[in-house]
Design an enzyme around this catalytic site. Structure first.
Site, PDB file in Angstrom:
ATOM      1  N   GLU A  71       0.135  -1.320   5.692  1.00  0.00           N
ATOM      2  CA  GLU A  71       1.180  -0.829   6.595  1.00  0.00           C
ATOM      3  C   GLU A  71       0.996   0.647   6.894  1.00  0.00           C
ATOM      4  O   GLU A  71       1.264   1.109   8.013  1.00  0.00           O
ATOM      5  CB  GLU A  71       2.560  -1.085   5.977  1.00  0.00           C
ATOM      6  CG  GLU A  71       3.733  -0.784   6.910  1.00  0.00           C
ATOM      7  CD  GLU A  71       4.138   0.676   6.931  1.00  0.00           C
ATOM      8  OE1 GLU A  71       4.828   1.093   7.887  1.00  0.00           O
ATOM      9  OE2 GLU A  71       3.780   1.435   5.993  1.00  0.00           O
TER      10      GLU A  71
ATOM     11  N   ASP B  90       0.833  -1.205   0.000  1.00  0.00           N
ATOM     12  CA  ASP B  90       0.000   0.000   0.000  1.00  0.00           C
ATOM     13  C   ASP B  90       0.864   1.250   0.000  1.00  0.00           C
ATOM     14  O   ASP B  90       2.050   1.218   0.345  1.00  0.00           O
ATOM     15  CB  ASP B  90      -0.952   0.005   1.190  1.00  0.00           C
ATOM     16  CG  ASP B  90      -0.234   0.009   2.537  1.00  0.00           C
ATOM     17  OD1 ASP B  90       0.817  -0.657   2.662  1.00  0.00           O
ATOM     18  OD2 ASP B  90      -0.715   0.688   3.467  1.00  0.00           O
TER      19      ASP B  90
END
Length: 437
Positions: free
Chosen positions: A150, A86
């Site tokens: 994350e 991400d």
């Protein structure tokens, strides 16, 4: 794949894959409203499958997707290598290029995730592919992990992975991941910083309650007033310099170049030697508490019953109890303190370990005159979750950077980019590291 040739073999694959991954929008808005990581995870799984591995795709929520695979020997203690898929959002109007174009310009690959951290994802995938093609699996059992979420604390990524697929991490004793291995220049010497510790992260909710009433009347039990006092005290507090073992080691290396000795009194001056990187490294000398959000009331002439504030707190490993005790004193009476999240700090032994030797040797083989030293990370990574399993974690995503590049300013910033030759350097270093670790 890409339309520009920038090398051959491993180096070309690294640049191509970095561009491919940047072109897959995996923006994380802190909830499940974004595109998710599914497409990027499928890309990763395809590369790993084509290289002869058997990846497992794990979805913690629709579109929030992780990938895990095993590589190398089936026995022995394992090395975990992890990267997240991400990225933080990007406002295209602010950028010189489309943030999801993966464009090559002026010797850089541009785009969201270029340094955080699709660069390392690409290095890892390219190294796996190259070594598999050449029949060179790692000599040590290796767990490959590509995570979701994350950038929002890992609640859709590393956290459910270690809960739902715990058995895949059995025997993993050490890990390498992001925000380490990049170079900075101190007094003309290139220094590679290896993350060996992280500050804890406490996102704190302060709540004050008082007596509601009419705004025209005297009210000595005003929740807004009480909260404002606490927020002002927290925001203005000067936390003292406190050096952890990791920072003592780093500052000793800088002090040697400067011809002095490192002490708490000259720590800030030594950090200034890092130039633009001092912005991030300076935050590791002390606790940090920044008020970030305020909320109260619904009408200007109504004194509310409740007022709230949020504070981003980052605390040093080994000094947690002192941090929270001081914070409670700063809040004072009548303030309830709660947590949006409270994540552990950690600090791993670095000097004298086999993994530090492998990291140093792999870097110096490509850059013989450099210095390699550990540092304390001011923010957080997935290492916080993997550390819950007893895995010693290090940041090692190697990049040799230009002296004048404000690298730390590019994290979550506009015009994020990574030098093409730094990507190529990182792939070569990481390939060598796997032979040494």
């Amino acid at each position: 794949m890409s339309d520009e040739r920038v090398g051959s073999g491993l180096e070309q694959d690294t640049v191509d894959m970095c561009r491919d991954l940047i072109r897959i929008d995996t923006s994380n808005y802190g909830d499940d409203s974004g595109p998710g990581e599914r497409k990027a995870a499928e890309y990763v799984a395809t590369v790993l499958s084509e290289a002869g591995l058997d990846p497992i795709v794990h979805e913690s929520a629709p579109g929030r997707t992780n990938v895990i695979a095993h590589w190398g020997p089936a026995e022995g203690d394992a090395l975990l290598v992890h990267g997240h898929l991400d990225v933080v959002p990007a406002e295209a109007a602010d950028w010189q290029v489309d943030p999801f174009s993966g464009e090559i310009r002026d010797g850089y690959v541009w785009g969201r995730g270029a340094i955080d951290m699709k660069d390392f994802d690409a290095m890892l995938l390219a190294v796996v592919r190259e070594r598999q093609r050449a029949g060179r699996p790692p000599g040590r059992r290796t767990v490959l992990c590509f995570t979701a979420d994350e950038e929002a604390g890992g609640v859709r990524g590393a956290q459910p992975l270690i809960e739902d697929l715990r058995e895949h991490f059995d025997g993993a004793t050490e890990a390498v991941g992001e925000v380490g291995g990049f170079s900075t220049t101190v007094r003309g010497r290139r220094m590679y910083l290896i993350e060996a510790a992280e500050k804890g992260m406490a996102w704190i909710r302060l709540t004050a309650r008082g007596t509601a009433g009419h705004g025209s009347m005297i009210n000595r039990d005003n929740a807004v007033t009480r909260l404002a006092g606490a927020v002002a005290r927290i925001g203005a507090h000067e936390w003292p310099v406190q050096l952890t073992p990791t920072m003592q080691t780093l500052l000793a290396a800088v002090a040697e170049l400067a011809g002095t000795e490192a002490t708490p009194e000259n720590a800030e001056a030594l950090v200034d030697e890092f130039g633009p990187a001092a912005r991030m490294i300076g935050a590791t000398l002390r606790h940090v508490t920044n008020p970030t959000m305020l909320g109260a009331g619904y009408k200007v002439n109504v004194i509310p019953t409740e007022a709230t504030a949020h504070v981003d707190g980052r605390f040093l490993p080994g000094f947690e109890d002192e941090f929270f005790a001081t914070l409670a004193e700063l809040c004072g009476e009548g303030i309830d303190l709660g947590f949006v999240t409270n994540q552990r700090s950690w600090e791993a032994t670095y000097d004298g370990t086999a993994i530090s030797d492998a990291i140093t040797r792999s870097l110096l083989a490509e850059d013989p005159d450099a210095i390699v030293a550990p540092y304390l990370m001011s923010a957080g990574t997935d290492a916080k979750h993997f550390g819950k399993l007893g895995i010693r974690t290090y940041g090692f995503a190697p990049l040799r950077l230009p002296d004048d590049l404000d690298f730390t300013g590019l994290f979550h910033g506009v015009d994020e980019r990574v030098p093409v030759d730094a990507l190529q350097f990182g792939a070569r270093v990481f390939d060598r590291f796997l032979d040494l670790v």
